[in-house]
Motif scaffolding. Sequence first.
Motif, PDB file in Angstrom:
ATOM      1  N   MET A  15      10.195 -53.079 -13.705  1.00  0.00           N
ATOM      2  CA  MET A  15       9.073 -52.987 -14.635  1.00  0.00           C
ATOM      3  C   MET A  15       7.883 -52.271 -14.002  1.00  0.00           C
ATOM      4  O   MET A  15       7.233 -51.460 -14.650  1.00  0.00           O
ATOM      5  CB  MET A  15       8.663 -54.377 -15.128  1.00  0.00           C
ATOM      6  N   VAL A  16       7.593 -52.576 -12.740  1.00  0.00           N
ATOM      7  CA  VAL A  16       6.477 -51.908 -12.063  1.00  0.00           C
ATOM      8  C   VAL A  16       6.754 -50.420 -11.950  1.00  0.00           C
ATOM      9  O   VAL A  16       5.875 -49.588 -12.204  1.00  0.00           O
ATOM     10  CB  VAL A  16       6.223 -52.537 -10.676  1.00  0.00           C
ATOM     11  N   TRP A  17       7.967 -50.058 -11.581  1.00  0.00           N
ATOM     12  CA  TRP A  17       8.301 -48.640 -11.446  1.00  0.00           C
ATOM     13  C   TRP A  17       8.267 -47.939 -12.800  1.00  0.00           C
ATOM     14  O   TRP A  17       7.696 -46.865 -12.930  1.00  0.00           O
ATOM     15  CB  TRP A  17       9.669 -48.485 -10.806  1.00  0.00           C
ATOM     16  N   SER A  18       8.858 -48.527 -13.812  1.00  0.00           N
ATOM     17  CA  SER A  18       8.943 -47.891 -15.121  1.00  0.00           C
ATOM     18  C   SER A  18       7.581 -47.797 -15.799  1.00  0.00           C
ATOM     19  O   SER A  18       7.140 -46.725 -16.200  1.00  0.00           O
ATOM     20  CB  SER A  18       9.900 -48.658 -16.022  1.00  0.00           C
ATOM     21  N   VAL A  19       6.906 -48.915 -15.947  1.00  0.00           N
ATOM     22  CA  VAL A  19       5.609 -48.926 -16.605  1.00  0.00           C
ATOM     23  C   VAL A  19       4.548 -48.320 -15.693  1.00  0.00           C
ATOM     24  O   VAL A  19       3.630 -47.652 -16.158  1.00  0.00           O
ATOM     25  CB  VAL A  19       5.227 -50.359 -17.038  1.00  0.00           C
ATOM     26  N   GLY A  20       4.689 -48.511 -14.398  1.00  0.00           N
ATOM     27  CA  GLY A  20       3.726 -47.970 -13.448  1.00  0.00           C
ATOM     28  C   GLY A  20       3.664 -46.456 -13.465  1.00  0.00           C
ATOM     29  O   GLY A  20       2.583 -45.867 -13.336  1.00  0.00           O
ATOM     30  N   MET A  21       4.794 -45.799 -13.617  1.00  0.00           N
ATOM     31  CA  MET A  21       4.801 -44.336 -13.671  1.00  0.00           C
ATOM     32  C   MET A  21       4.103 -43.832 -14.929  1.00  0.00           C
ATOM     33  O   MET A  21       3.376 -42.843 -14.886  1.00  0.00           O
ATOM     34  CB  MET A  21       6.227 -43.802 -13.603  1.00  0.00           C
ATOM     35  N   VAL A  22       4.305 -44.499 -16.048  1.00  0.00           N
ATOM     36  CA  VAL A  22       3.628 -44.112 -17.282  1.00  0.00           C
ATOM     37  C   VAL A  22       2.124 -44.323 -17.135  1.00  0.00           C
ATOM     38  O   VAL A  22       1.317 -43.453 -17.494  1.00  0.00           O
ATOM     39  CB  VAL A  22       4.185 -44.907 -18.485  1.00  0.00           C
ATOM     40  N   CYS A  23       1.722 -45.454 -16.584  1.00  0.00           N
ATOM     41  CA  CYS A  23       0.295 -45.735 -16.399  1.00  0.00           C
ATOM     42  C   CYS A  23      -0.341 -44.780 -15.394  1.00  0.00           C
ATOM     43  O   CYS A  23      -1.481 -44.343 -15.597  1.00  0.00           O
ATOM     44  CB  CYS A  23       0.101 -47.180 -15.943  1.00  0.00           C
ATOM     45  N   ALA A  24       0.362 -44.451 -14.330  1.00  0.00           N
ATOM     46  CA  ALA A  24      -0.176 -43.519 -13.329  1.00  0.00           C
ATOM     47  C   ALA A  24      -0.365 -42.129 -13.926  1.00  0.00           C
ATOM     48  O   ALA A  24      -1.382 -41.469 -13.671  1.00  0.00           O
ATOM     49  CB  ALA A  24       0.743 -43.463 -12.124  1.00  0.00           C
ATOM     50  N   THR A  25       0.581 -41.668 -14.718  1.00  0.00           N
ATOM     51  CA  THR A  25       0.449 -40.362 -15.377  1.00  0.00           C
ATOM     52  C   THR A  25      -0.723 -40.367 -16.336  1.00  0.00           C
ATOM     53  O   THR A  25      -1.537 -39.438 -16.348  1.00  0.00           O
ATOM     54  CB  THR A  25       1.746 -40.008 -16.126  1.00  0.00           C
ATOM     55  N   TYR A  26      -0.848 -41.399 -17.132  1.00  0.00           N
ATOM     56  CA  TYR A  26      -1.961 -41.515 -18.080  1.00  0.00           C
ATOM     57  C   TYR A  26      -3.289 -41.531 -17.338  1.00  0.00           C
ATOM     58  O   TYR A  26      -4.233 -40.835 -17.719  1.00  0.00           O
ATOM     59  CB  TYR A  26      -1.797 -42.776 -18.926  1.00  0.00           C
ATOM     60  N   GLN A  27      -3.366 -42.320 -16.278  1.00  0.00           N
ATOM     61  CA  GLN A  27      -4.605 -42.432 -15.509  1.00  0.00           C
ATOM     62  C   GLN A  27      -4.977 -41.107 -14.864  1.00  0.00           C
ATOM     63  O   GLN A  27      -6.136 -40.714 -14.871  1.00  0.00           O
ATOM     64  CB  GLN A  27      -4.459 -43.521 -14.446  1.00  0.00           C
ATOM     65  N   TYR A  28      -4.005 -40.395 -14.327  1.00  0.00           N
ATOM     66  CA  TYR A  28      -4.293 -39.118 -13.687  1.00  0.00           C
ATOM     67  C   TYR A  28      -4.832 -38.099 -14.689  1.00  0.00           C
ATOM     68  O   TYR A  28      -5.811 -37.414 -14.414  1.00  0.00           O
ATOM     69  CB  TYR A  28      -3.036 -38.559 -13.004  1.00  0.00           C
ATOM     70  N   ILE A  29      -4.210 -38.022 -15.837  1.00  0.00           N
ATOM     71  CA  ILE A  29      -4.672 -37.068 -16.852  1.00  0.00           C
ATOM     72  C   ILE A  29      -6.025 -37.494 -17.408  1.00  0.00           C
ATOM     73  O   ILE A  29      -6.880 -36.644 -17.697  1.00  0.00           O
ATOM     74  CB  ILE A  29      -3.630 -36.912 -17.970  1.00  0.00           C
ATOM     75  N   THR A  30      -6.268 -38.801 -17.535  1.00  0.00           N
ATOM     76  CA  THR A  30      -7.550 -39.285 -18.026  1.00  0.00           C
ATOM     77  C   THR A  30      -8.683 -38.918 -17.074  1.00  0.00           C
ATOM     78  O   THR A  30      -9.767 -38.541 -17.513  1.00  0.00           O
ATOM     79  CB  THR A  30      -7.510 -40.814 -18.212  1.00  0.00           C
TER      80      THR A  30
END
Length: 85
Positions: free
Chosen positions: A29-44
């Motif tokens: 869950m950390v890897w799967s959801v974490g990658m989506v959150c990290a991408t969103y945060q970086y673009i934000t």
Amino acid sequence: LMSNIDTVCYTFDEGDHGLLMIISCTGLMVWSVGMVCATYQYITLHDTQSYFVQRNFGYLIEGLEPQAWWWEIIVKKLDLLTTSL
């Protein structure tokens, strides 16, 4: 499990299987959801029109309205995660 065939799966009372199951599910869950959150945060944090964001994440945000760039990242990637589980 082949070395110890007496291990009962999905139990928390005896053995290490329950603890290992919690650790592995948490990691997935950390890897799967974490990658989506990290991408969103970086673009934000960066401009969506910058060279780096367009070069690396342009396939996710190209063709969408400027205020809805997050749709492909959040909704579609989590939909893919849900389907894979």
